[in-house]
Scaffold this motif. Structure first.
Motif, PDB file in Angstrom:
ATOM      1  N   GLY A   1     -25.061  -8.213  19.710  1.00 58.17           N
ATOM      2  CA  GLY A   1     -23.618  -8.370  19.663  1.00 58.17           C
ATOM      3  C   GLY A   1     -23.095  -9.270  20.753  1.00 58.17           C
ATOM      4  O   GLY A   1     -22.125 -10.017  20.557  1.00 58.17           O
ATOM      5  N   VAL A   2     -23.737  -9.217  21.922  1.00 60.16           N
ATOM      6  CA  VAL A   2     -23.346 -10.083  23.037  1.00 60.16           C
ATOM      7  C   VAL A   2     -24.020 -11.447  22.898  1.00 60.16           C
ATOM      8  O   VAL A   2     -23.375 -12.487  23.003  1.00 60.16           O
ATOM      9  CB  VAL A   2     -23.719  -9.437  24.382  1.00 60.16           C
ATOM     10  CG1 VAL A   2     -23.291 -10.344  25.541  1.00 60.16           C
ATOM     11  CG2 VAL A   2     -23.071  -8.066  24.523  1.00 60.16           C
ATOM     12  N   ALA A   3     -25.326 -11.453  22.657  1.00 54.97           N
ATOM     13  CA  ALA A   3     -26.085 -12.701  22.646  1.00 54.97           C
ATOM     14  C   ALA A   3     -25.624 -13.653  21.549  1.00 54.97           C
ATOM     15  O   ALA A   3     -25.463 -14.852  21.783  1.00 54.97           O
ATOM     16  CB  ALA A   3     -27.574 -12.393  22.475  1.00 54.97           C
ATOM     17  N   LEU A   4     -25.390 -13.113  20.352  1.00 55.41           N
ATOM     18  CA  LEU A   4     -25.042 -13.989  19.234  1.00 55.41           C
ATOM     19  C   LEU A   4     -23.584 -14.422  19.275  1.00 55.41           C
ATOM     20  O   LEU A   4     -23.212 -15.401  18.622  1.00 55.41           O
ATOM     21  CB  LEU A   4     -25.364 -13.303  17.910  1.00 55.41           C
ATOM     22  CG  LEU A   4     -26.825 -12.884  17.722  1.00 55.41           C
ATOM     23  CD1 LEU A   4     -27.065 -12.405  16.301  1.00 55.41           C
ATOM     24  CD2 LEU A   4     -27.777 -14.012  18.080  1.00 55.41           C
TER      25      LEU A   4
ATOM     26  N   GLY B   1     -20.207  -4.093  12.789  1.00 52.40           N
ATOM     27  CA  GLY B   1     -20.234  -5.533  12.570  1.00 52.40           C
ATOM     28  C   GLY B   1     -20.387  -6.335  13.844  1.00 52.40           C
ATOM     29  O   GLY B   1     -20.921  -7.450  13.824  1.00 52.40           O
ATOM     30  N   THR B   2     -19.934  -5.779  14.963  1.00 50.02           N
ATOM     31  CA  THR B   2     -20.069  -6.483  16.237  1.00 50.02           C
ATOM     32  C   THR B   2     -21.392  -6.150  16.915  1.00 50.02           C
ATOM     33  O   THR B   2     -21.680  -6.671  17.983  1.00 50.02           O
ATOM     34  CB  THR B   2     -18.914  -6.118  17.189  1.00 50.02           C
ATOM     35  OG1 THR B   2     -18.908  -4.704  17.404  1.00 50.02           O
ATOM     36  CG2 THR B   2     -17.579  -6.541  16.620  1.00 50.02           C
ATOM     37  N   MET B   3     -22.187  -5.271  16.315  1.00 48.67           N
ATOM     38  CA  MET B   3     -23.511  -4.915  16.832  1.00 48.67           C
ATOM     39  C   MET B   3     -23.430  -4.391  18.258  1.00 48.67           C
ATOM     40  O   MET B   3     -24.158  -4.821  19.147  1.00 48.67           O
ATOM     41  CB  MET B   3     -24.462  -6.110  16.717  1.00 48.67           C
ATOM     42  CG  MET B   3     -24.755  -6.484  15.274  1.00 48.67           C
ATOM     43  SD  MET B   3     -25.761  -7.969  15.081  1.00 48.67           S
ATOM     44  CE  MET B   3     -24.572  -9.248  15.531  1.00 48.67           C
ATOM     45  N   SER B   4     -22.530  -3.456  18.432  1.00 45.75           N
ATOM     46  CA  SER B   4     -22.440  -2.723  19.683  1.00 45.75           C
ATOM     47  C   SER B   4     -23.415  -1.555  19.587  1.00 45.75           C
ATOM     48  O   SER B   4     -24.388  -1.598  18.841  1.00 45.75           O
ATOM     49  CB  SER B   4     -21.001  -2.235  19.869  1.00 45.75           C
ATOM     50  OG  SER B   4     -20.867  -1.506  21.050  1.00 45.75           O
ATOM     51  N   GLN B   5     -23.169  -0.474  20.347  1.00 43.04           N
ATOM     52  CA  GLN B   5     -23.898   0.752  20.086  1.00 43.04           C
ATOM     53  C   GLN B   5     -23.554   1.197  18.664  1.00 43.04           C
ATOM     54  O   GLN B   5     -22.487   0.877  18.149  1.00 43.04           O
ATOM     55  CB  GLN B   5     -23.487   1.834  21.080  1.00 43.04           C
ATOM     56  CG  GLN B   5     -23.846   1.548  22.521  1.00 43.04           C
ATOM     57  CD  GLN B   5     -23.493   2.710  23.416  1.00 43.04           C
ATOM     58  OE1 GLN B   5     -23.940   3.815  23.226  1.00 43.04           O
ATOM     59  NE2 GLN B   5     -22.662   2.442  24.419  1.00 43.04           N
TER      60      GLN B   5
END
Length: 486
Positions: free
Chosen positions: A290-293, A359-363
């Motif tokens: 979520g952060v990297a992309l 959708g944001t790929m957090s936890q």
């Protein structure tokens, strides 16, 4: 930032009695966070959720009764200090997370950092099953609610499929054991050479290191959480599972597969260097893509994932996670409680928000089943599938006896922490790991005994038995009815 001391905490929070009265009535001085006009201020450390929040905040500002929201992001390593300074100056934001404060919610509530929420009946119904007295509810009033699922761990093996394939390894068969990982990291280093290494890690974040080593120790068979054995309630940081994990990490350093300079890197730096190709493997939480992309979307074509590592082949992964804590807290200094409660009730308790989180790929979101129909990367969906199979609900002492929160209030930080010890071992500052872990166990037990005695002296009905769960069984969820049967 290291864990704040008890003295520093009280200096920032004011005397306990005065702060408790302030928190109870929601009073306080000044406008929170320097907000102007009718705006709400919001601080948090959830990098990957910024876009979702921006969309929500924009919609809220245009809705009937809504107001603009001034949002500020902090790296988890820096947010605690920012919150302490804001508390001292009466400039806390209206809404915030508690990242970096390193004290239990009960202590922060008692010291007047937050005021109760007034959620709508519909919002309460949506989150009710996840609320626990002493974690989210204090004196019968809701202060926060979780937005994430407990089915998660933070020591995920993320990797660059391109570098792995170039080393002659199969990206579809990631390493599962310590020895397989060491061999894979050496293979990458041998094939790449130059400035490309096998592994990078956020060694400059002791708190994160501690969390990840706790997870790895559980996967290695430690029958407890946070260094405490579930059945007996005893501290056992010095157990073989912890020692084996740290010896594995030290072996990676000795193999010279660790990126030089990583000893001081926080996650944002380590992750950015990893996506730039400095190393093949990176241990991080589920929030990594979520952060990297968000910053390097093209890296999605190279993103691979493996499960948490185990010592030996054939071991089935099992980890345990306590109920998720509350995420968003309304500061006691806020003068905009009505708008804050409207925002939280209408946008952050819903299934739609869980879908946004996915959708944001957090936890993984509180409603974890929505992940399959989200827009998340396939690697993230694969990981969450593993979580659903291998992460079980752990017992939480405060869920069995709400007076445990009074022990938490009396508790003092034990230093050095597990993360400090792991960091020191990797940097060479800690040479006798077993001795350091044994001391951490004894110091932690002594501090808990003192906190229990102090709480009992003030009327709490609590004892060591409240930290033991003799009816706990591996690979099972510890559900609410079980507290009464232990």
């Amino acid at each position: 930032m290291t864990a704040m001391t008890r003295r520093g905490f009280l200096a920032a929070a004011g005397t306990l009695a005065v702060a408790t009265a302030t928190g109870a009535c929601g009073a306080g001085g000044g406008s929170a966070g320097g907000a102007g006009g009718g705006s709400l201020t919001w601080w948090d450390h959830q990098n990957q959720l910024q876009k979702a929040k921006a969309e929500i905040f924009a919609a809220f500002a245009k809705s009937p009764g809504g107001v603009p929201v001034q949002y500020t992001y902090y790296n988890p390593a820096k947010m605690g200090q920012a919150l302490q300074l804001a508390k001292q100056s009466g400039q806390l934001p209206d809404l915030r997370t508690n990242a970096g404060l390193n004290l239990p919610a009960a202590a922060l509530v008692a010291a007047g950092w937050s005021q109760p929420l007034t959620l709508t009946d519909e919002a309460k119904a949506r989150v009710e099953d996840s609320l626990i007295e002493g974690l989210h509810v204090f004196d019968g009033k809701i202060y926060a609610f979780p937005i994430f699922s407990h089915q998660t761990y933070s020591a995920v093996t993320w990797f660059n499929t391109e570098l792995v394939a170039r080393a002659g390894l199969d990206p579809q068969a990631p390493p599962k054991t310590y020895d397989e990982f060491r061999a894979a990291a050496r293979a990458v280093r041998g094939s790449a050479g130059g400035e490309t290494y096998g592994w990078v890690w956020n060694i400059g974040m002791p708190q994160r290191l501690g969390e990840q080593v706790h997870d790895l120790a559980q996967a290695a068979g430690f029958a407890g959480g946070g260094g405490v054995l579930y059945k007996s309630g005893e501290y056992a940081f010095h157990a073989d599972e912890y020692l084996n994990v740290i010896e594995f990490l030290l072996a990676l350093r000795q193999d010279k597969v660790l990126v030089p300079g990583a000893n001081s890197w926080v996650d944002d730096v380590a992750r950015a260097r990893w996506t730039a190709g400095i190393a093949a493997y990176y241990f991080d939480g589920p929030w990594c893509p979520g952060v990297a992309l968000k910053d390097t979307p093209e890296f999605g074509e190279k993103l691979g994932v493996g499960p948490i590592l185990v010592p030996d082949a054939g071991v089935s992964v099992a980890t345990y996670h306590v109920p998720q804590p509350g995420d968003y807290w309304l500061s006691s200094t806020s003068k905009k409680a009505a708008a804050a409660n409207k925002l939280l009730s209408e946008h952050f308790t819903t299934e739609e928000y869980s879908l946004r989180v996915a959708g944001t790929m957090s936890q993984p979101p509180r409603d974890i089943d929505v992940v399959d129909r989200s827009q998340a990367h396939p690697a993230y969906k694969k990981l969450v599938g593993w979580f659903k199979e291998s992460v079980f609900l752990a017992p939480e002492p405060v869920a069995g006896n709400r007076d445990v929160q009074r022990v938490q209030i009396e508790s003092k930080p034990v230093l050095p922490t597990l993360g400090d010890i792991v960091q020191g071992a990797l940097t060479g500052d800690v040479t006798d790991v077993r001795a350091a872990l044994t001391k951490l166990s004894s110091d932690s037990a002594r501090q808990r005994d003192a906190a229990i005695a102090a709480a009992k002296g003030k009327g709490a009905q609590v004892g060591l038995d409240d930290f033991a769960f003799p009816n706990w069984k591996p690979r099972t969820d510890y559900l609410k009815p079980m507290y009464a049967k232990r």
